[in-house]
Each structure stands twice: as structure tokens, then as C-alpha cells.
Design a protein around this motif. Sequence first.
Motif, PDB file in Angstrom:
ATOM      1  N   ASN A   1       0.805  -1.225   0.000  1.00 33.04           N
ATOM      2  CA  ASN A   1       0.000   0.000   0.000  1.00 33.04           C
ATOM      3  C   ASN A   1       0.840   1.278   0.000  1.00 33.04           C
ATOM      4  O   ASN A   1       0.308   2.361  -0.272  1.00 33.04           O
ATOM      5  N   LEU A   2       2.118   1.172   0.312  1.00 30.46           N
ATOM      6  CA  LEU A   2       2.951   2.371   0.441  1.00 30.46           C
ATOM      7  C   LEU A   2       3.657   2.699  -0.871  1.00 30.46           C
ATOM      8  O   LEU A   2       3.859   1.828  -1.719  1.00 30.46           O
ATOM      9  N   PRO A   3       4.047   3.962  -1.057  1.00 31.45           N
ATOM     10  CA  PRO A   3       4.648   4.367  -2.334  1.00 31.45           C
ATOM     11  C   PRO A   3       6.033   3.780  -2.562  1.00 31.45           C
ATOM     12  O   PRO A   3       6.735   3.387  -1.621  1.00 31.45           O
ATOM     13  N   GLU A   4       6.412   3.751  -3.816  1.00 31.66           N
ATOM     14  CA  GLU A   4       7.704   3.179  -4.206  1.00 31.66           C
ATOM     15  C   GLU A   4       8.870   3.940  -3.594  1.00 31.66           C
ATOM     16  O   GLU A   4       9.918   3.363  -3.300  1.00 31.66           O
ATOM     17  N   ARG A   5       8.722   5.242  -3.369  1.00 29.01           N
ATOM     18  CA  ARG A   5       9.834   6.059  -2.860  1.00 29.01           C
ATOM     19  C   ARG A   5      10.302   5.626  -1.478  1.00 29.01           C
ATOM     20  O   ARG A   5      11.426   5.934  -1.071  1.00 29.01           O
TER      21      ARG A   5
ATOM     22  N   ASN B   1       3.609   0.432  -4.122  1.00 30.33           N
ATOM     23  CA  ASN B   1       3.143   1.511  -5.008  1.00 30.33           C
ATOM     24  C   ASN B   1       1.868   1.136  -5.778  1.00 30.33           C
ATOM     25  O   ASN B   1       1.675   1.571  -6.904  1.00 30.33           O
TER      26      ASN B   1
ATOM     27  N   SER C   1      -2.110   1.155  -6.754  1.00 34.45           N
ATOM     28  CA  SER C   1      -3.199   2.125  -6.737  1.00 34.45           C
ATOM     29  C   SER C   1      -4.247   1.680  -5.731  1.00 34.45           C
ATOM     30  O   SER C   1      -4.246   0.535  -5.248  1.00 34.45           O
TER      31      SER C   1
ATOM     32  N   GLU D   1      -0.583   4.398   6.480  1.00 39.17           N
ATOM     33  CA  GLU D   1      -0.075   5.525   5.704  1.00 39.17           C
ATOM     34  C   GLU D   1       0.271   6.718   6.585  1.00 39.17           C
ATOM     35  O   GLU D   1       0.968   7.633   6.149  1.00 39.17           O
TER      36      GLU D   1
ATOM     37  N   ASP E   1      -8.555   7.146  -6.334  1.00 44.96           N
ATOM     38  CA  ASP E   1      -7.444   7.261  -7.289  1.00 44.96           C
ATOM     39  C   ASP E   1      -7.458   8.606  -8.009  1.00 44.96           C
ATOM     40  O   ASP E   1      -6.412   9.135  -8.384  1.00 44.96           O
TER      41      ASP E   1
END
Length: 386
Positions: free
Chosen positions: A58-62, A67, A69, A96, A310
Motif C-alpha cells: 500500500n505504500l509508495p515506491e519512494r 506503489n 493504486s 499511511e 485514485d
Amino acid sequence: MNIPLSHEDALLRDTVREFFDKEVIPHEEMVDRFGEVPEEIGRDIEAKARALGLYAANLPERVGGGNLSHTQMALIEREFGRTSHALHSWIARPTELLLACQGDQVDKYLMPCVSGEKRELFALTEPEAGSDAMGMRTNARPDGDDWILNGSKHFISAPTMADFAIVFAVTGTDETKRGPRKRITAFLVDRDLPGVVFREGNRCVSNRGYKTYELIFDNVRLGPGQVLGEEGRGFELAGQWLGMARIWVGATCCGKAERLLELATDWSANRKQFGKPIGTFQATGFRLADMSIGLRTADLLVFDAVRRADAGEMRDEDAAMVKVYCSEVLHKIADDTVQIYGGMGLMEELPVQRLWRDSRIERIWDGTSEIQRHIITRSILRPLGA
């Protein structure tokens, strides 16, 4: 599920379902019977999920997350709903809220949760502050640059003992147009700090093996680096997570409802009375029809909400509608499945009674059905000044 999916999303769903069929479902009956997930089984699921890329999806790639949706996460959460909550929760989806970490907090709290080295608790509910979250009594008073935390939390759930908690506490009062309002701040509180107690709490008949914890804080000294986000903005921070959490509950309800409908359909086609399959009698067949209509509608509501999310257009009432409708559809499908099975639906040898018990909590946690209806009502009336 009758929602059109891209090839990529269908592959994601099928991969997750295959994983759960192989690694999770075989352990369900044992966990339910003994009320515990053996540590070695939980850690094995955790490790295999990381290898598959499901951990922190669920968390962003950074920050090293998957990452995905909101739409893709809904597919995963729906599959989670088909399985034991006590087991699938070992596949962590760190909150998050941890994306609000700054400076040293990133390496101490956020990144270890992404890698699986640490686990967190979301500590909002108290004995006197459940649906009325603003009634919380846990408080933190300033002492120089530090804060002194006192109070308690309960019904704080997790698959295993966590390393730290995101604790919400009152740090003052603000004057608003509607009168005085408590100022709530989020703190990162390590389990091993002096004055902190994390211990197992009440045992629930739903989701046996998924634990609840009690947290007690007795003059706990917290440094300025343990404030998550901004002082006094904790409730706004929590709100960023609660909306999507309610949609994830809706998605898991759809997954559980689908499994129940499959069981009910199979039983209706093969169980015979008066020389005929019981599904050919209207009393049973119409139940199956209504179950199918309810599930289709619930799925459509979930996927409407995640597509709004989204697009950055999801509102509180969208999440509330998903939570209340999907949890109540699941309740009806679970109850009808027991009725279709008759006496066998309540026997421990079959999974129906477990799914029926597990479905009950969905109308309570992450905001009761009554709270969701309040949110929806408010969204209707407030634009008219009422």
C-alpha cells in the motif's frame, strides 16, 4: 466478482488468491480452534509475502512499498477477506500515517515497518472513547521541550506484539465556532519506554487468533522528535487513514461474502430433501438470488469509491457508504448461509460458523454502522445549513 479488470489487475488478483489458497487457508481451522497463530506459521507467511511483493504493497515506491493504486489495493483486500484475518494480517500494510515521519523518524519508524523489522499499532480507541473519539482522556502535557503522556488505550488490534504505537492524546483545547474542541496530537511511542505497558487484552469470538492489546501510559516522557506530524493536528492525520481503512473493510467484506456465497451455492446444489436439491425450492433459491444481488451491489460500491480515491475525489460519505453497506450485506449473506446449511451451518467441522462469527465484527470496528449513517446524514444536511 463481476467488475471488469485489466489483464494486469486480474493477474494480481489471481496471484494473491493462489498464495492464500496455498499458504493461509490450510491453517484456518487450527487457528480458530486454538485461538492463536503459531509464531513460526506467522513468520513464514510474512517472509513469503515479502518475497512475493505483497508486504507494504500500500505504500509508495519512494519508501520501498509496492506503489499499488487504490483500485489494486482493493483487489488485494478483497482476497484478504476470503481468508483468516488472524493469518493474513501477518502480511503487513503499514499505516499511511507513517508517511508523515520526518527526519530521524523515517529511519527509526517508517523504514523498519516497510522492511518488516518493526510493527506498529494504531492507538486511538479508549474504554470511554470508542465511537466518541473526541471523548478521549489520554493526554500529554508539555514539560520543557518534552511531553509527559498519561492514559490508556484498548481494543488496539494486531497479529502480534508491536514495537511501537501511534498514540493519539489530548494536548490542549481550541476555541471553534461550535465551542471548545480538544486539540489532538499523534505521538510515536516505543514499547520499551519507562512507564509504557503493552499487554494482551480481551479475546474476541470474531477473528480468533487476531489479538487485541491494552496500552497503559504512566508519566511517559516523550521527546519533541516523537510527535508525528504537527502538534494539534493528530485528528486530521488520523482522518487521512480512516477513510481508506473503511473502504478496505468494505472490500474484505465482499471477499468473505463471495466465499460464503460459494459455500451456500455448492450446498444448495448438492444437499437433497424431498428427492430434490434444496436450491430448487424457492425458499432457498431466492436467498441465493438476493445474496448475489447484494454482493454485486457491494462490489460496485467499493470500486466506485476506490476509483474516486485514485482520482483524488473520495469524500468521507463515500467511505461511510461502503463501510455500512458492505458490512451489512455480509451479515445478511452469512446469516442466510447458516440458514441454508441448517444445523450443519453451526457445526465446528464446517467453516460456515467461523465465517458467520467473523462477519459480525465488521459492523463495529473502524466505525460502527450507526457512526457511518451519522456521517452520511451530516453530508446531506450540512450543505443546507442543518
